[in-house]
Scaffold this motif. Structure first.
Motif, PDB file in Angstrom:
ATOM      1  N   GLU A   1      16.451   1.523   2.834  1.00 33.36           N
ATOM      2  CA  GLU A   1      16.532   2.277   1.578  1.00 33.36           C
ATOM      3  C   GLU A   1      17.900   2.093   0.929  1.00 33.36           C
ATOM      4  O   GLU A   1      18.919   2.087   1.614  1.00 33.36           O
ATOM      5  N   ASP A   2      17.916   1.962  -0.378  1.00 31.82           N
ATOM      6  CA  ASP A   2      19.165   2.020  -1.118  1.00 31.82           C
ATOM      7  C   ASP A   2      19.497   3.486  -1.342  1.00 31.82           C
ATOM      8  O   ASP A   2      18.607   4.346  -1.306  1.00 31.82           O
ATOM      9  N   ILE A   3      20.765   3.769  -1.555  1.00 34.06           N
ATOM     10  CA  ILE A   3      21.193   5.150  -1.779  1.00 34.06           C
ATOM     11  C   ILE A   3      22.056   5.230  -3.032  1.00 34.06           C
ATOM     12  O   ILE A   3      22.589   4.226  -3.496  1.00 34.06           O
ATOM     13  N   THR A   4      22.179   6.437  -3.557  1.00 36.12           N
ATOM     14  CA  THR A   4      23.082   6.713  -4.665  1.00 36.12           C
ATOM     15  C   THR A   4      23.992   7.852  -4.227  1.00 36.12           C
ATOM     16  O   THR A   4      23.530   8.844  -3.652  1.00 36.12           O
ATOM     17  N   VAL A   5      25.280   7.689  -4.491  1.00 38.31           N
ATOM     18  CA  VAL A   5      26.279   8.689  -4.115  1.00 38.31           C
ATOM     19  C   VAL A   5      27.061   9.050  -5.374  1.00 38.31           C
ATOM     20  O   VAL A   5      27.403   8.176  -6.172  1.00 38.31           O
ATOM     21  N   ASN A   6      27.327  10.348  -5.549  1.00 41.54           N
ATOM     22  CA  ASN A   6      28.101  10.766  -6.721  1.00 41.54           C
ATOM     23  C   ASN A   6      29.362  11.520  -6.311  1.00 41.54           C
ATOM     24  O   ASN A   6      29.600  11.770  -5.127  1.00 41.54           O
ATOM     25  N   LEU A   7      30.148  11.871  -7.298  1.00 42.71           N
ATOM     26  CA  LEU A   7      31.400  12.610  -7.095  1.00 42.71           C
ATOM     27  C   LEU A   7      31.501  13.705  -8.137  1.00 42.71           C
ATOM     28  O   LEU A   7      31.331  13.438  -9.332  1.00 42.71           O
ATOM     29  N   LYS A   8      31.761  14.927  -7.669  1.00 41.36           N
ATOM     30  CA  LYS A   8      32.022  16.062  -8.544  1.00 41.36           C
ATOM     31  C   LYS A   8      33.197  16.835  -7.954  1.00 41.36           C
ATOM     32  O   LYS A   8      33.371  16.875  -6.741  1.00 41.36           O
ATOM     33  N   VAL A   9      33.964  17.456  -8.811  1.00 48.14           N
ATOM     34  CA  VAL A   9      35.119  18.221  -8.348  1.00 48.14           C
ATOM     35  C   VAL A   9      34.718  19.684  -8.153  1.00 48.14           C
ATOM     36  O   VAL A   9      34.150  20.301  -9.052  1.00 48.14           O
ATOM     37  N   VAL A  10      35.004  20.205  -6.968  1.00 46.56           N
ATOM     38  CA  VAL A  10      34.698  21.597  -6.604  1.00 46.56           C
ATOM     39  C   VAL A  10      35.902  22.494  -6.858  1.00 46.56           C
ATOM     40  O   VAL A  10      35.764  23.655  -7.225  1.00 46.56           O
ATOM     41  N   GLY A  11      37.109  21.937  -6.664  1.00 46.47           N
ATOM     42  CA  GLY A  11      38.330  22.713  -6.859  1.00 46.47           C
ATOM     43  C   GLY A  11      39.509  21.801  -7.094  1.00 46.47           C
ATOM     44  O   GLY A  11      39.525  20.642  -6.670  1.00 46.47           O
ATOM     45  N   LEU A  12      40.520  22.346  -7.787  1.00 49.53           N
ATOM     46  CA  LEU A  12      41.713  21.576  -8.119  1.00 49.53           C
ATOM     47  C   LEU A  12      42.871  22.540  -8.322  1.00 49.53           C
ATOM     48  O   LEU A  12      42.708  23.575  -8.971  1.00 49.53           O
ATOM     49  N   SER A  13      44.030  22.214  -7.747  1.00 51.94           N
ATOM     50  CA  SER A  13      45.211  23.051  -7.970  1.00 51.94           C
ATOM     51  C   SER A  13      45.780  22.759  -9.354  1.00 51.94           C
ATOM     52  O   SER A  13      45.434  21.763  -9.986  1.00 51.94           O
ATOM     53  N   SER A  14      46.651  23.623  -9.831  1.00 54.18           N
ATOM     54  CA  SER A  14      47.126  23.544 -11.213  1.00 54.18           C
ATOM     55  C   SER A  14      47.840  22.236 -11.540  1.00 54.18           C
ATOM     56  O   SER A  14      47.749  21.744 -12.663  1.00 54.18           O
ATOM     57  N   LYS A  15      48.540  21.636 -10.584  1.00 51.35           N
ATOM     58  CA  LYS A  15      49.240  20.366 -10.817  1.00 51.35           C
ATOM     59  C   LYS A  15      48.516  19.191 -10.172  1.00 51.35           C
ATOM     60  O   LYS A  15      49.046  18.094 -10.093  1.00 51.35           O
ATOM     61  N   GLY A  16      47.311  19.441  -9.701  1.00 49.16           N
ATOM     62  CA  GLY A  16      46.496  18.373  -9.140  1.00 49.16           C
ATOM     63  C   GLY A  16      46.911  17.901  -7.765  1.00 49.16           C
ATOM     64  O   GLY A  16      46.400  16.902  -7.275  1.00 49.16           O
TER      65      GLY A  16
ATOM     66  N   ILE B   1      36.410  17.861  -3.348  1.00 47.73           N
ATOM     67  CA  ILE B   1      35.406  17.022  -3.983  1.00 47.73           C
ATOM     68  C   ILE B   1      34.087  17.164  -3.248  1.00 47.73           C
ATOM     69  O   ILE B   1      34.060  17.303  -2.027  1.00 47.73           O
ATOM     70  N   GLN B   2      33.010  17.095  -4.001  1.00 44.94           N
ATOM     71  CA  GLN B   2      31.663  17.097  -3.419  1.00 44.94           C
ATOM     72  C   GLN B   2      30.983  15.774  -3.744  1.00 44.94           C
ATOM     73  O   GLN B   2      31.059  15.299  -4.876  1.00 44.94           O
ATOM     74  N   HIS B   3      30.357  15.196  -2.734  1.00 42.08           N
ATOM     75  CA  HIS B   3      29.527  14.006  -2.913  1.00 42.08           C
ATOM     76  C   HIS B   3      28.095  14.398  -2.587  1.00 42.08           C
ATOM     77  O   HIS B   3      27.850  15.034  -1.562  1.00 42.08           O
ATOM     78  N   GLU B   4      27.186  14.003  -3.437  1.00 39.73           N
ATOM     79  CA  GLU B   4      25.765  14.153  -3.136  1.00 39.73           C
ATOM     80  C   GLU B   4      25.229  12.756  -2.843  1.00 39.73           C
ATOM     81  O   GLU B   4      25.531  11.803  -3.573  1.00 39.73           O
ATOM     82  N   VAL B   5      24.462  12.649  -1.762  1.00 38.03           N
ATOM     83  CA  VAL B   5      23.871  11.378  -1.362  1.00 38.03           C
ATOM     84  C   VAL B   5      22.359  11.495  -1.564  1.00 38.03           C
ATOM     85  O   VAL B   5      21.729  12.407  -1.012  1.00 38.03           O
ATOM     86  N   PHE B   6      21.811  10.585  -2.346  1.00 40.84           N
ATOM     87  CA  PHE B   6      20.382  10.589  -2.658  1.00 40.84           C
ATOM     88  C   PHE B   6      19.711   9.371  -2.025  1.00 40.84           C
ATOM     89  O   PHE B   6      20.287   8.275  -2.030  1.00 40.84           O
ATOM     90  N   ASN B   7      18.518   9.571  -1.496  1.00 43.02           N
ATOM     91  CA  ASN B   7      17.777   8.438  -0.936  1.00 43.02           C
ATOM     92  C   ASN B   7      17.178   7.611  -2.075  1.00 43.02           C
ATOM     93  O   ASN B   7      17.343   7.941  -3.259  1.00 43.02           O
ATOM     94  N   GLN B   8      16.469   6.565  -1.720  1.00 40.45           N
ATOM     95  CA  GLN B   8      15.932   5.641  -2.724  1.00 40.45           C
ATOM     96  C   GLN B   8      14.939   6.321  -3.663  1.00 40.45           C
ATOM     97  O   GLN B   8      14.840   5.964  -4.836  1.00 40.45           O
ATOM     98  N   ALA B   9      14.238   7.338  -3.186  1.00 40.34           N
ATOM     99  CA  ALA B   9      13.280   8.073  -4.021  1.00 40.34           C
ATOM    100  C   ALA B   9      13.976   9.093  -4.928  1.00 40.34           C
ATOM    101  O   ALA B   9      13.324   9.756  -5.725  1.00 40.34           O
ATOM    102  N   GLY B  10      15.298   9.230  -4.793  1.00 40.56           N
ATOM    103  CA  GLY B  10      16.036  10.171  -5.625  1.00 40.56           C
ATOM    104  C   GLY B  10      16.129  11.566  -5.050  1.00 40.56           C
ATOM    105  O   GLY B  10      16.564  12.493  -5.736  1.00 40.56           O
ATOM    106  N   ASN B  11      15.742  11.740  -3.800  1.00 40.49           N
ATOM    107  CA  ASN B  11      15.815  13.049  -3.150  1.00 40.49           C
ATOM    108  C   ASN B  11      17.200  13.260  -2.536  1.00 40.49           C
ATOM    109  O   ASN B  11      17.747  12.352  -1.896  1.00 40.49           O
ATOM    110  N   LEU B  12      17.724  14.463  -2.711  1.00 39.31           N
ATOM    111  CA  LEU B  12      19.022  14.794  -2.143  1.00 39.31           C
ATOM    112  C   LEU B  12      18.932  14.753  -0.621  1.00 39.31           C
ATOM    113  O   LEU B  12      18.112  15.451  -0.023  1.00 39.31           O
TER     114      LEU B  12
END
Length: 147
Positions: A71-86, A91-102
């Motif tokens: 199966e091929d997979i898709t992985v994404n990146l989203k920010v969950v939290g960040l300090s004021s000066k970075g 970070i959160q990554h979601e990994v999805f299977n080839q059918a698009g299921n988390l």
């Protein structure tokens, strides 16, 4: 917009149960972070020139659904939290299977390290912007630092 990459999985990613081995999920998340930096024109040479690099304090993986061999997979990146000066980020990554299921959720908590002093540091502005401009999760909140 969410940053995501589709990956072709490899034979070495799978275990004797014919599903993706647990550490392969984290390997793909790490690869995604490097591609995220590259998309924002931050290269390994930039880390050297700026004398700063990302480090992880925690990495937590929640497995939800199997990914099977081939199966091929898709992985994404989203920010969950960040300090004021970075200087610190979550970070959160979601990994999805080839059918698009988390299939997995990977959460990493990290910071920027001064590569000479070997101490946490505030990153250059160019590095700060990549996470501040990234897609945020609905649970996003500022990371408060103790003085």
């Amino acid at each position: 917009m969410i940053f995501s990459v589709q990956f072709k999985t490899r034979w070495a990613d799978f275990d004797a149960n014919i599903h993706m081995r647990h550490t392969a999920y984290n390997d793909y998340a790490a690869e995604l972070r490097l591609r995220f930096f590259k998309k924002h024109n931050i290269t390994i040479q930039d880390f050297t020139n700026e004398n700063v690099g990302p480090i992880l304090f925690e990495e937590n993986t929640k497995f939800l659904r199997e990914i099977h061999m081939g199966e091929d997979i898709t992985v994404n990146l989203k920010v969950v939290g960040l300090s004021s000066k970075g200087e610190r980020w979550k970070i959160q990554h979601e990994v999805f299977n080839q059918a698009g299921n988390l299939s997995a959720i990977i959460t990493v908590y990290g910071a920027w390290l001064d590569l000479t002093k070997r101490k946490l540091t505030v990153p250059p502005v160019k590095f700060q912007q990549i996470f501040s401009e990234a897609e945020k999760t609905p649970e996003f909140k500022e990371i408060l630092l103790k003085n």
